[in-house]
Design a protein around this motif. Sequence first.
Motif, PDB file in Angstrom:
ATOM      1  N   PRO A  17       0.828  -1.215   0.000  1.00  0.00           N
ATOM      2  CA  PRO A  17       0.000   0.000   0.000  1.00  0.00           C
ATOM      3  C   PRO A  17       0.856   1.255   0.000  1.00  0.00           C
ATOM      4  N   TYR A  18       0.275   2.333  -0.473  1.00  0.00           N
ATOM      5  CA  TYR A  18       0.980   3.603  -0.472  1.00  0.00           C
ATOM      6  C   TYR A  18       0.856   4.229   0.916  1.00  0.00           C
ATOM      7  N   ALA A  19       1.956   4.233   1.667  1.00  0.00           N
ATOM      8  CA  ALA A  19       1.964   4.803   3.020  1.00  0.00           C
ATOM      9  C   ALA A  19       3.359   5.359   3.266  1.00  0.00           C
ATOM     10  N   LEU A  20       3.608   6.510   2.737  1.00  0.00           N
ATOM     11  CA  LEU A  20       4.951   7.077   2.739  1.00  0.00           C
ATOM     12  C   LEU A  20       5.474   7.337   4.140  1.00  0.00           C
ATOM     13  N   ARG A  21       4.575   7.656   5.070  1.00  0.00           N
ATOM     14  CA  ARG A  21       5.019   8.039   6.416  1.00  0.00           C
ATOM     15  C   ARG A  21       5.114   6.847   7.361  1.00  0.00           C
ATOM     16  N   ASP A  22       4.789   5.649   6.899  1.00  0.00           N
ATOM     17  CA  ASP A  22       4.849   4.464   7.752  1.00  0.00           C
ATOM     18  C   ASP A  22       6.267   3.885   7.673  1.00  0.00           C
ATOM     19  N   ALA A  23       7.092   4.184   8.679  1.00  0.00           N
ATOM     20  CA  ALA A  23       8.496   3.755   8.655  1.00  0.00           C
ATOM     21  C   ALA A  23       8.622   2.237   8.681  1.00  0.00           C
ATOM     22  N   ARG A  24       7.725   1.556   9.421  1.00  0.00           N
ATOM     23  CA  ARG A  24       7.804   0.097   9.495  1.00  0.00           C
ATOM     24  C   ARG A  24       7.512  -0.532   8.128  1.00  0.00           C
ATOM     25  N   LEU A  25       6.554   0.031   7.418  1.00  0.00           N
ATOM     26  CA  LEU A  25       6.241  -0.479   6.083  1.00  0.00           C
ATOM     27  C   LEU A  25       7.431  -0.267   5.144  1.00  0.00           C
ATOM     28  N   GLN A  26       8.042   0.903   5.215  1.00  0.00           N
ATOM     29  CA  GLN A  26       9.183   1.176   4.336  1.00  0.00           C
ATOM     30  C   GLN A  26      10.336   0.212   4.611  1.00  0.00           C
ATOM     31  N   ARG A  27      10.593  -0.069   5.889  1.00  0.00           N
ATOM     32  CA  ARG A  27      11.660  -1.022   6.236  1.00  0.00           C
ATOM     33  C   ARG A  27      11.327  -2.418   5.725  1.00  0.00           C
ATOM     34  N   ARG A  28      10.035  -2.792   5.829  1.00  0.00           N
ATOM     35  CA  ARG A  28       9.616  -4.111   5.353  1.00  0.00           C
ATOM     36  C   ARG A  28       9.789  -4.232   3.842  1.00  0.00           C
ATOM     37  N   VAL A  29       9.416  -3.186   3.127  1.00  0.00           N
ATOM     38  CA  VAL A  29       9.564  -3.183   1.661  1.00  0.00           C
ATOM     39  C   VAL A  29      11.031  -3.300   1.273  1.00  0.00           C
ATOM     40  N   GLU A  30      11.903  -2.527   1.931  1.00  0.00           N
ATOM     41  CA  GLU A  30      13.329  -2.564   1.605  1.00  0.00           C
ATOM     42  C   GLU A  30      13.928  -3.929   1.910  1.00  0.00           C
ATOM     43  N   ALA A  31      13.484  -4.550   3.022  1.00  0.00           N
ATOM     44  CA  ALA A  31      14.000  -5.872   3.379  1.00  0.00           C
ATOM     45  C   ALA A  31      13.589  -6.915   2.341  1.00  0.00           C
ATOM     46  N   LEU A  32      12.348  -6.833   1.872  1.00  0.00           N
ATOM     47  CA  LEU A  32      11.882  -7.781   0.853  1.00  0.00           C
ATOM     48  C   LEU A  32      12.638  -7.594  -0.457  1.00  0.00           C
ATOM     49  N   ARG A  33      12.860  -6.352  -0.854  1.00  0.00           N
ATOM     50  CA  ARG A  33      13.605  -6.097  -2.089  1.00  0.00           C
ATOM     51  C   ARG A  33      15.053  -6.566  -1.967  1.00  0.00           C
ATOM     52  N   ALA A  34      15.625  -6.431  -0.778  1.00  0.00           N
ATOM     53  CA  ALA A  34      16.996  -6.906  -0.575  1.00  0.00           C
ATOM     54  C   ALA A  34      17.081  -8.418  -0.706  1.00  0.00           C
TER      55      ALA A  34
END
Length: 360
Positions: free
Chosen positions: A291-308
């Motif tokens: 989902p688009y949630a730019l201010r959700d730091a936990r979501l951003q970390r999860r996305v980066e971990a999956l891409r890694a």
Amino acid sequence: MPPLLEYVESLLTGTGHDLDLRTFKLVDQLSGRMLGVRADITPQVARIDAHLLNRSGVTRLCYAGSVLHTLPSGMNRTREPLQAGAEIYGHRGIESDVEIQRLMMKVLDLVRIRDVYLDIGHVAVFRSLVNRAKLGPGLEAELFHAMQAKDAPELRSLTRKLDRGTRAGFSVLPELYGGAEVLALARRKLPDYPEIRLALRTLKALSEQLRDVARIRSFDLAELRGYHYHSGVVFAAYAEGWPNALALAAAMTRWEKHSAARARRRASAWICAKLVQVSGNGEKAGGILAPYALRDARLQRRVEALRARGEVVVVDLPGHAGSRAELGCDRKLVLRAGKWVIEKLKLAAKAAKHAKLIIK
């Protein structure tokens, strides 16, 4: 990262007529000189080794980039493939051939190509017959084309004026195709030249040293791929379900103009693959919709971990819910009990069918 466009006299140095025909050419508007769009990166890498690096020991180089061909080189092939390769320079011996072949098999395994087998040849057999007969360029070219076509009547006609041993050698070459028994047959039927004996010993040794990683389907002593700038073993990797070779490899010795005073001779072994051929092979996992949630730091970390980890994560931009199927995702990130977890993405029947086509 060699240039896509070079002056023709540099681009085609040390290559054969076949590469010249595959090269698109245009006139440089600044100098009036002829430019060429590279059809193969291997000659460029050889010049980098000879001129820019200028090392005396072993050099290992790799590359990836687009090439352009005037005509497609096989069935279902594009004229603009992405070519990736690796090369070893400065070592003359079977060890570098073995290393490059093992690398090739590892690469094909990493992209999940199964049941790979090799076809192996050695251009030195044909070359030794040409050199011993002291043939002119015209007759050599005619024999080359007849050998590529395995045209036995034409070979007999072209060699009728040669001595008996050389004539017999040219005539039998197209028949020397098959399993390990071909090497024994070649030793009996080909002239007893030192160059031919060495080539046959090399093929036998390679087949033994690659036995644990490669299935050698056939030896083909009339295979002359890249004859004009290869001097040794030539390999092609195939797999069931693929009409063309997935990867090629060869050994060569090239003369490179190193300075006005002298030339430089460097042995090399190389592998290259046209990556467009292996893309989309087999079943492929879909992406993960986030989902688009730019201010959700936990979501951003999860996305980066999956891409890694190598996952494809696609952010669902607002206002496009009706076209989600086009994104090729089969999973989604959902917030459950304060954690972002992956769940299966359920689409409507029509959308699911469209998504399946996109993924494939």
